[in-house]
Design a protein around this motif. Structure first.
Motif, PDB file in Angstrom:
ATOM      1  N   LYS A  92       0.819  -1.212   0.000  1.00 47.77           N
ATOM      2  CA  LYS A  92       0.000   0.000   0.000  1.00 47.77           C
ATOM      3  C   LYS A  92       0.850   1.259   0.000  1.00 47.77           C
ATOM      4  O   LYS A  92       0.362   2.343  -0.295  1.00 47.77           O
ATOM      5  CB  LYS A  92      -0.940   0.001   1.195  1.00 47.77           C
ATOM      6  N   LYS A  93       2.143   1.088   0.342  1.00 46.58           N
ATOM      7  CA  LYS A  93       3.073   2.213   0.281  1.00 46.58           C
ATOM      8  C   LYS A  93       4.485   1.663   0.140  1.00 46.58           C
ATOM      9  O   LYS A  93       4.769   0.519   0.518  1.00 46.58           O
ATOM     10  CB  LYS A  93       2.963   3.109   1.507  1.00 46.58           C
ATOM     11  N   VAL A  94       5.352   2.480  -0.452  1.00 42.89           N
ATOM     12  CA  VAL A  94       6.759   2.113  -0.603  1.00 42.89           C
ATOM     13  C   VAL A  94       7.616   3.324  -0.260  1.00 42.89           C
ATOM     14  O   VAL A  94       7.247   4.464  -0.558  1.00 42.89           O
ATOM     15  CB  VAL A  94       7.104   1.620  -2.032  1.00 42.89           C
ATOM     16  N   LYS A  95       8.740   3.061   0.368  1.00 43.40           N
ATOM     17  CA  LYS A  95       9.680   4.120   0.703  1.00 43.40           C
ATOM     18  C   LYS A  95      10.793   4.088  -0.327  1.00 43.40           C
ATOM     19  O   LYS A  95      11.441   3.066  -0.521  1.00 43.40           O
ATOM     20  CB  LYS A  95      10.248   3.922   2.104  1.00 43.40           C
ATOM     21  N   VAL A  96      10.999   5.202  -0.992  1.00 43.18           N
ATOM     22  CA  VAL A  96      12.039   5.343  -2.003  1.00 43.18           C
ATOM     23  C   VAL A  96      12.898   6.525  -1.574  1.00 43.18           C
ATOM     24  O   VAL A  96      12.465   7.680  -1.667  1.00 43.18           O
ATOM     25  CB  VAL A  96      11.447   5.576  -3.410  1.00 43.18           C
ATOM     26  N   GLY A  97      14.087   6.230  -1.074  1.00 44.59           N
ATOM     27  CA  GLY A  97      14.908   7.292  -0.514  1.00 44.59           C
ATOM     28  C   GLY A  97      14.194   7.875   0.694  1.00 44.59           C
ATOM     29  O   GLY A  97      13.750   7.138   1.578  1.00 44.59           O
ATOM     30  N   ALA A  98      14.025   9.175   0.714  1.00 42.76           N
ATOM     31  CA  ALA A  98      13.351   9.843   1.834  1.00 42.76           C
ATOM     32  C   ALA A  98      11.853  10.010   1.597  1.00 42.76           C
ATOM     33  O   ALA A  98      11.146  10.525   2.455  1.00 42.76           O
ATOM     34  CB  ALA A  98      13.983  11.207   2.062  1.00 42.76           C
ATOM     35  N   LYS A  99      11.362   9.565   0.448  1.00 41.85           N
ATOM     36  CA  LYS A  99       9.956   9.764   0.095  1.00 41.85           C
ATOM     37  C   LYS A  99       9.159   8.480   0.284  1.00 41.85           C
ATOM     38  O   LYS A  99       9.644   7.391   0.031  1.00 41.85           O
ATOM     39  CB  LYS A  99       9.832  10.223  -1.361  1.00 41.85           C
ATOM     40  N   ILE A 100       7.916   8.642   0.720  1.00 42.01           N
ATOM     41  CA  ILE A 100       6.993   7.513   0.831  1.00 42.01           C
ATOM     42  C   ILE A 100       5.882   7.715  -0.190  1.00 42.01           C
ATOM     43  O   ILE A 100       5.148   8.706  -0.137  1.00 42.01           O
ATOM     44  CB  ILE A 100       6.419   7.390   2.260  1.00 42.01           C
ATOM     45  N   PHE A 101       5.798   6.769  -1.125  1.00 42.00           N
ATOM     46  CA  PHE A 101       4.767   6.809  -2.155  1.00 42.00           C
ATOM     47  C   PHE A 101       3.592   5.937  -1.735  1.00 42.00           C
ATOM     48  O   PHE A 101       3.784   4.798  -1.311  1.00 42.00           O
ATOM     49  CB  PHE A 101       5.318   6.265  -3.486  1.00 42.00           C
ATOM     50  N   LYS A 102       2.381   6.473  -1.839  1.00 45.71           N
ATOM     51  CA  LYS A 102       1.165   5.687  -1.636  1.00 45.71           C
ATOM     52  C   LYS A 102       0.934   4.882  -2.912  1.00 45.71           C
ATOM     53  O   LYS A 102       1.178   5.373  -4.012  1.00 45.71           O
ATOM     54  CB  LYS A 102      -0.041   6.596  -1.396  1.00 45.71           C
ATOM     55  N   VAL A 103       0.461   3.656  -2.759  1.00 41.79           N
ATOM     56  CA  VAL A 103       0.151   2.812  -3.908  1.00 41.79           C
ATOM     57  C   VAL A 103      -1.354   2.568  -3.892  1.00 41.79           C
ATOM     58  O   VAL A 103      -1.893   2.052  -2.909  1.00 41.79           O
ATOM     59  CB  VAL A 103       0.923   1.476  -3.856  1.00 41.79           C
TER      60      VAL A 103
END
Length: 82
Positions: free
Chosen positions: A5-16
């Protein structure tokens, strides 16, 4: 594979988000300004491949579409095979 439902990419968290419709004939879309990945609801394998594809757009927004297609499919195959 399970699509998170979410992924952390570097310092950002993307909602899926799994959605019913996307613009044009897209099956996946990354919206950097909203930190959102949208995947069109469909067959599980197609959704998984679209998710892997969109991950590469989160890593680097300027990668060419041909490269992202290849990397996304390769990543998905790697996850499924292992």
């Amino acid at each position: 594979m399970k699509i998170p439902k979410k992924v952390k990419v570097g310092a950002k968290i993307f909602k899926v988000k799994i959605v019913e419709q996307l613009e044009k004939d897209y099956i996946g879309l990354t919206i950097h300004s909203d930190l959102t990945i949208k995947i069109k609801r469909g067959k599980q394998r197609a959704m998984e491949e679209a998710f892997c594809h969109e991950l590469f757009h989160t890593f680097h927004g300027n990668l060419g579409e041909d490269l992202v297609c290849s990397l996304g499919q390769t990543l998905h195959n790697f996850i499924i095979d292992n």
